[in-house]
Design a protein around this motif. Structure first.
Motif, PDB file in Angstrom:
ATOM      1  N   PHE A  97       0.837  -1.203   0.000  1.00 10.62           N
ATOM      2  CA  PHE A  97       0.000   0.000   0.000  1.00 10.62           C
ATOM      3  C   PHE A  97       0.869   1.248   0.000  1.00 10.62           C
ATOM      4  O   PHE A  97       0.627   2.190  -0.768  1.00 10.62           O
ATOM      5  N   VAL A  98       1.885   1.262   0.848  1.00 12.07           N
ATOM      6  CA  VAL A  98       2.778   2.412   0.933  1.00 12.07           C
ATOM      7  C   VAL A  98       3.463   2.640  -0.415  1.00 12.07           C
ATOM      8  O   VAL A  98       3.556   3.783  -0.893  1.00 12.07           O
ATOM      9  N   ARG A  99       3.906   1.550  -1.064  1.00 11.96           N
ATOM     10  CA  ARG A  99       4.551   1.675  -2.373  1.00 11.96           C
ATOM     11  C   ARG A  99       3.572   2.219  -3.415  1.00 11.96           C
ATOM     12  O   ARG A  99       3.896   3.107  -4.193  1.00 11.96           O
ATOM     13  N   ASP A 100       2.337   1.709  -3.408  1.00 10.97           N
ATOM     14  CA  ASP A 100       1.327   2.185  -4.353  1.00 10.97           C
ATOM     15  C   ASP A 100       1.029   3.670  -4.149  1.00 10.97           C
ATOM     16  O   ASP A 100       0.881   4.424  -5.112  1.00 10.97           O
ATOM     17  N   MET A 101       0.921   4.083  -2.901  1.00 10.41           N
ATOM     18  CA  MET A 101       0.635   5.494  -2.618  1.00 10.41           C
ATOM     19  C   MET A 101       1.799   6.388  -3.053  1.00 10.41           C
ATOM     20  O   MET A 101       1.588   7.489  -3.570  1.00 10.41           O
ATOM     21  N   GLU A 105       1.516   9.350  -5.800  1.00 10.54           N
ATOM     22  CA  GLU A 105       2.008  10.689  -5.500  1.00 10.54           C
ATOM     23  C   GLU A 105       3.017  11.144  -6.549  1.00 10.54           C
ATOM     24  O   GLU A 105       2.970  12.303  -7.004  1.00 10.54           O
ATOM     25  N   ALA A 106       3.891  10.252  -6.963  1.00 14.45           N
ATOM     26  CA  ALA A 106       4.884  10.597  -7.983  1.00 14.45           C
ATOM     27  C   ALA A 106       4.198  10.889  -9.318  1.00 14.45           C
ATOM     28  O   ALA A 106       4.562  11.838 -10.023  1.00 14.45           O
ATOM     29  N   ASP A 107       3.193  10.073  -9.672  1.00 12.03           N
ATOM     30  CA  ASP A 107       2.481  10.264 -10.937  1.00 12.03           C
ATOM     31  C   ASP A 107       1.707  11.575 -10.971  1.00 12.03           C
ATOM     32  O   ASP A 107       1.658  12.253 -11.993  1.00 12.03           O
ATOM     33  N   PHE A 108       1.074  11.920  -9.881  1.00 10.20           N
ATOM     34  CA  PHE A 108       0.224  13.106  -9.851  1.00 10.20           C
ATOM     35  C   PHE A 108       0.922  14.337  -9.284  1.00 10.20           C
ATOM     36  O   PHE A 108       0.362  15.434  -9.331  1.00 10.20           O
TER      37      PHE A 108
END
Length: 119
Positions: A97-101, A105-108
């Motif tokens: 979950f932390v990696r996905d978030m 964040e990096a994408d947006f």
């Protein structure tokens, strides 16, 4: 209603005696109901009477109904907030979950920066 109690409470709370926007406009007398008896302190009983006199509700029963429903909703919202806080605490311990978030964040991030810089 006792004029002295109304005047006393009015001067303490400085409340207008007009029907306000949040006043209960009606009370369903045809709804099924249960009779309850409560003992209230004199100050609370006076406040209940004054609130009705000031137009907060059409009757003491309507006011109690509204206040209890509001408190029940408030408690349900607090419980939901606690449930969501717990879910976020648990998710923050999940490496996936932390990696996905972090990826989101990096994408947006650049888009967020663009929007915030325009403000």
């Amino acid at each position: 209603m006792d004029q002295q109690a109304t005047t006393s409470a009015s001067s303490v709370w400085n409340c207008p005696r007009l029907l306000d926007q949040n006043a209960i406009q009606f009370y369903h007398t045809d709804m099924k109901s249960v009779s309850k008896t409560f003992r209230l302190s004199p100050d609370t009983a006076r406040a209940l009477s004054d609130l009705v006199a000031w137009g907060r509700a059409t009757s003491q029963a309507a006011l109690v109904e509204d206040l209890v429903q509001r408190e029940a909703l408030r408690m349900r919202l607090l419980q939901e907030e606690e449930r969501m806080d717990q879910a976020w605490r648990e998710a923050s311990q999940d490496p996936l979950f932390v990696r996905d978030m972090a990826a989101v964040e990096a994408d947006f991030g650049p888009l967020d920066a663009e929007v915030w810089n325009r403000s």
